[in-house]
Enzyme design. Structure first.
Site, PDB file in Angstrom:
ATOM      1  N   GLY A 129     -14.263 -11.763 -16.440  1.00  0.00           N
ATOM      2  CA  GLY A 129     -13.929 -11.826 -14.662  1.00  0.00           C
ATOM      3  C   GLY A 129     -12.826 -12.701 -14.280  1.00  0.00           C
ATOM      4  O   GLY A 129     -11.859 -12.703 -15.239  1.00  0.00           O
ATOM      5  N   GLU A 158     -12.958  -4.332 -16.156  1.00  0.00           N
ATOM      6  CA  GLU A 158     -12.679  -3.994 -14.798  1.00  0.00           C
ATOM      7  C   GLU A 158     -11.248  -4.549 -14.423  1.00  0.00           C
ATOM      8  O   GLU A 158     -10.190  -3.853 -13.609  1.00  0.00           O
ATOM      9  CB  GLU A 158     -13.493  -4.471 -13.633  1.00  0.00           C
ATOM     10  CG  GLU A 158     -13.913  -5.802 -13.509  1.00  0.00           C
ATOM     11  CD  GLU A 158     -14.688  -6.010 -12.294  1.00  0.00           C
ATOM     12  OE1 GLU A 158     -15.838  -5.491 -12.174  1.00  0.00           O
ATOM     13  OE2 GLU A 158     -14.674  -7.241 -11.282  1.00  0.00           O
ATOM     14  N   GLY A 206     -10.875 -15.987 -12.736  1.00  0.00           N
ATOM     15  CA  GLY A 206     -10.905 -17.387 -12.586  1.00  0.00           C
ATOM     16  C   GLY A 206     -10.718 -18.279 -13.994  1.00  0.00           C
ATOM     17  O   GLY A 206     -10.196 -17.638 -14.946  1.00  0.00           O
ATOM     18  N   GLY A 226     -18.165  -6.838 -10.015  1.00  0.00           N
ATOM     19  CA  GLY A 226     -18.680  -5.939 -11.032  1.00  0.00           C
ATOM     20  C   GLY A 226     -19.492  -6.627 -11.931  1.00  0.00           C
ATOM     21  O   GLY A 226     -19.950  -6.188 -13.038  1.00  0.00           O
TER      22      GLY A 226
END
Length: 442
Positions: free
Chosen positions: A225, A248, A227, A346
């Site tokens: 993801g 993604e 971050g 996602g």
């Protein structure tokens, strides 16, 4: 080629004329992140300031600062209306700018994989505005950093495609091209793309990254993801081998694993040898990495984030962050202080896809505390919506260890989660668990 050039020139216009093609009441899909088209945004804002635009709604995810400085100027949001699928600092700033008591930016809950259908079928968007790469010799533009939902909108019959051609936008391989014949109008702008520098890593981030890296086997297929925590995981994987990437979002950290030979995609069952993603956001080095690189390919989000597609690879490891985990293992990953902070994105797509994968692991990570150590992220009850349900959560990681939710009763889950909470909060959490009849049995 001369014919293509003539067709190109016939569609080329000024930003003001392109903006004027969007009618009052229009429903516009705005490319996310670096795909937002700056010249068109300025022209649309100018049109609204002049009183020539009303009730134009923009559907999008994760906008960058240029959007906040143009169409989402607080003075214009009664005419140019943000309809967010994923909040960023721009939306949080709009809310704060109006005093924080009024809900300014509306939010549409959706899994990322379902947003193309949401836009095309349920919302009925009629226009796409996006930045694209220069046209190739076959008459196609690449969506570059942003295939995601943009390609589905571009392929909607009758959609109005208003594109900003920028030589800084990478030409990306995969299924991410738009033909000139489908384009309504074009503007040209060679401004550098928006870049998002990596967030600085704290010692807690680094510790969590080390723990998660220890859960990743050689030959695993990664999704990360956005971050600091996912960046910290990438930093902890440099001694691994034969990793794959099906994600993604491709980040500078993932690109660096490829450059170092750590991720060669050789062990993947699908797209062997190739990094797969649906959008890119990072620095110029990342954009150069995906430019005309046959080993890094973009596909629409309804494919990349489809749990069944994700699960075609073995040993998928998904890593995503959250803001809260309750005693049952449910995660709130998008609400902070009673307000929408980010979005579903996602996360659930990959939580499910990774666990469906043979030998896969879905990891939800967070610091044990928030607000300067005054709030425990492990909590008896969530203070916001459930992003990832208790049935879906697999591994939860804080700087104090790993809690595996699978195969555990509610009481066992509560005890496992309290064990990885910050020590300052464990006594109170045990007391709460006992009051909720989740004390468990030895």
């Amino acid at each position: 080629m001369m014919d293509l050039n003539a067709q190109y020139r016939a569609r080329l216009t000024t930003p003001a004329m392109a903006a004027a093609m969007i009618p009052d009441g229009g429903r516009v899909a705005l490319a996310l992140g670096a795909g937002a088209p700056p010249l068109l945004l300025h022209a649309l804002a100018d049109r609204a300031r002049a009183g020539a635009a009303r009730d134009i709604r923009f559907y999008y995810m994760l906008c960058t600062a240029i959007v906040g400085r143009t169409i989402f100027d607080p003075q214009l949001t009664d005419r140019l209306i943000p309809m967010s699928y994923f909040h960023s600092g721009v939306e949080r700033g709009l809310d704060k700018g109006r005093g924080g008591d009024e809900f300014i930016v509306d939010y549409i809950p959706s899994h990322f994989s379902q947003i193309p259908r949401s836009m095309v079928e349920h919302v009925g968007v009629d226009t796409l505005i996006a930045t694209v790469s220069p046209m190739d010799d076959e008459g196609f533009f690449s969506l570059g950093t942003n295939t995601d939902y943009a390609l589905a909108v571009a392929r909607k019959p009758g959609a109005r495609l208003i594109l900003e051609v920028n030589r800084h936008m990478p030409r990306v391989r995969g299924d991410c091209r738009v033909p000139l014949t489908d384009v309504a109008t074009l503007v040209e702008n060679d401004a550098p793309l928006a870049e998002v520098p990596p967030a600085p890593l704290s010692q807690t981030d680094i510790r969590i990254g080390e723990i998660i890296a220890g859960l990743v086997d050689d030959g695993a297929c990664l999704q990360m993801g956005i971050g600091a925590l996912p960046d910290a995981v990438c930093a902890g994987l440099h001694h691994h081998r034969r990793l794959g990437i099906h994600t993604e979002l491709i980040t500078p950290g993932l690109a660096q694993l490829v450059r170092q030979g750590v991720a060669d995609n050789s062990a993947k069952q699908t797209h062997t040898g190739t990094t797969i993603f649906t959008f890119a956001l990072g620095d110029r080095a990342l954009y150069d990495f995906i430019d005309d690189n046959p080993a890094a390919q973009a596909f629409p989000v309804e494919y990349v984030n489809n749990p069944a597609v994700i699960a075609r690879n073995d040993r998928v490891v998904s890593v995503n962050a959250t803001t809260q985990v309750d005693f049952h293992g449910a995660c709130n990953s998008e609400f902070v202080a009673g307000r929408q902070f980010s979005g579903t994105g996602g996360q659930v797509d990959f939580v499910r896809g990774a666990y469906m994968s043979a030998g896969g692991k879905s990891i939800i990570a967070c610091h044990s505390t928030a607000a300067g150590g005054t709030i425990s992220r492990i909590t008896p009850r969530l203070s916001g919506p459930v992003t990832t349900s208790r049935n879906d959560t697999h591994l939860v990681v804080t700087e104090y260890g790993v809690a595996d939710m699978k195969g555990k009763t509610l009481a066992q889950r509560a005890q496992a989660l309290i064990a990885i909470a910050h020590p300052d909060f464990r006594e109170d959490l045990y007391r709460e668990a006992h009051a909720m009849q989740l004390a468990g049995h030895d």
